[in-house]
Design an enzyme around this catalytic site. Sequence first.
Site: not given
Ligand SMILES: NC(=O)c1ccc[n+]([C@@H]2O[C@H](COP(=O)([O-])OP(=O)(O)OC[C@H]3O[C@@H](n4cnc5c(N)ncnc54)[C@H](O)[C@@H]3O)[C@@H](O)[C@H]2O)c1
Length: 252
Positions: A36, A63, A89, A155, A159
């Site tokens: 992360d 990432v 993720n 986005y 995706k």
């Molecule tokens: N929360 C939702 O409703 C939702 C819905 C659909 C898809 N998603 C997808 O789920 C995945 C996880 O998201 P989440 O909701 O748990 O969000 P979150 O913000 O709680 O966690 C995301 C994590 O990714 C890390 N991160 C961000 N940019 C980064 C980078 N450049 N390098 C390394 N780490 C990085 C952040 O520090 C964080 O710890 C994402 O791909 C998101 O697009 C989320």
Amino acid sequence: MLLKDKVAIITGGASGMGLATAELFAKEGAKVVIADLNLAGANDVAETIKSAGGIATAVEVNVSLQTDIDQLFKTTLATFKRVDILINNAGIMDDMAGIANISDKIWRRVFAVNVDSVMMASRVAMQSFLPQKNGVIVNIASVGGLRGGAAGAAYTAAKHAVIGLTKNTAYMYAPSGIRCNAIAPGGIATNISKSMSSVDQDGLMRTQEGSNIMPTPGQPHDIAQAALYLSSTQSKYVNGITLTVDGGWSTY
Ligand SMILES: NC(=O)c1ccc[n+]([C@@H]2O[C@H](COP(=O)([O-])OP(=O)(O)OC[C@H]3O[C@@H](n4cnc5c(N)ncnc54)[C@H](O)[C@@H]3O)[C@@H](O)[C@H]2O)c1
């Protein structure tokens, strides 16, 4: 234990669904690498796992940078000698803007973090997966990768790209014993809204028409369970799918 002695890299493992996946995988016997941008958060998750008797390490990674991804795999191989599972993720939101209002900066950042990262990490993972004739990739996409109205243009396009990459990787490497699947979460209660630096009001109003019919938001654990299924041999004949986990939201 479904993942006994498997080595799993989880990007974005310091928060939300990545955190839940890291904790669940460790309980299921995996050695977990929490990768992360937020090293302090990743260290906290690793410590929590270790104090519960699991095996984990934290690595600071952006990432969207190939150099960081190369270092992540080097560290993983030096620490645990192998890699079996990659959970792509880490991700960020856009600003909900449609194409008329899109900014180059947000488009490029969203593609770098949400798409380039998946390509680069999967490419490096293949250096381990191909010789061992085994490996699993799970890409965290979104219902925004299947529909047009769940987020802004950047986005949504990003995706959709992740889902296309998932299918191509699954097809190309099925003969090599490698599987690649995606998860399309609906609205999940995490910290992702913090990744929005600005919000386009027109785009937000349009997306809200869809989000208003969403059932109760899901929890990070709901996605972790899906990731566990797709990472374990329980899904050994499942390859190239996108598993929607949204409480039925997108059935409308
Ligand atoms: N929360 C939702 O409703 C939702 C819905 C659909 C898809 N998603 C997808 O789920 C995945 C996880 O998201 P989440 O909701 O748990 O969000 P979150 O913000 O709680 O966690 C995301 C994590 O990714 C890390 N991160 C961000 N940019 C980064 C980078 N450049 N390098 C390394 N780490 C990085 C952040 O520090 C964080 O710890 C994402 O791909 C998101 O697009 C989320």
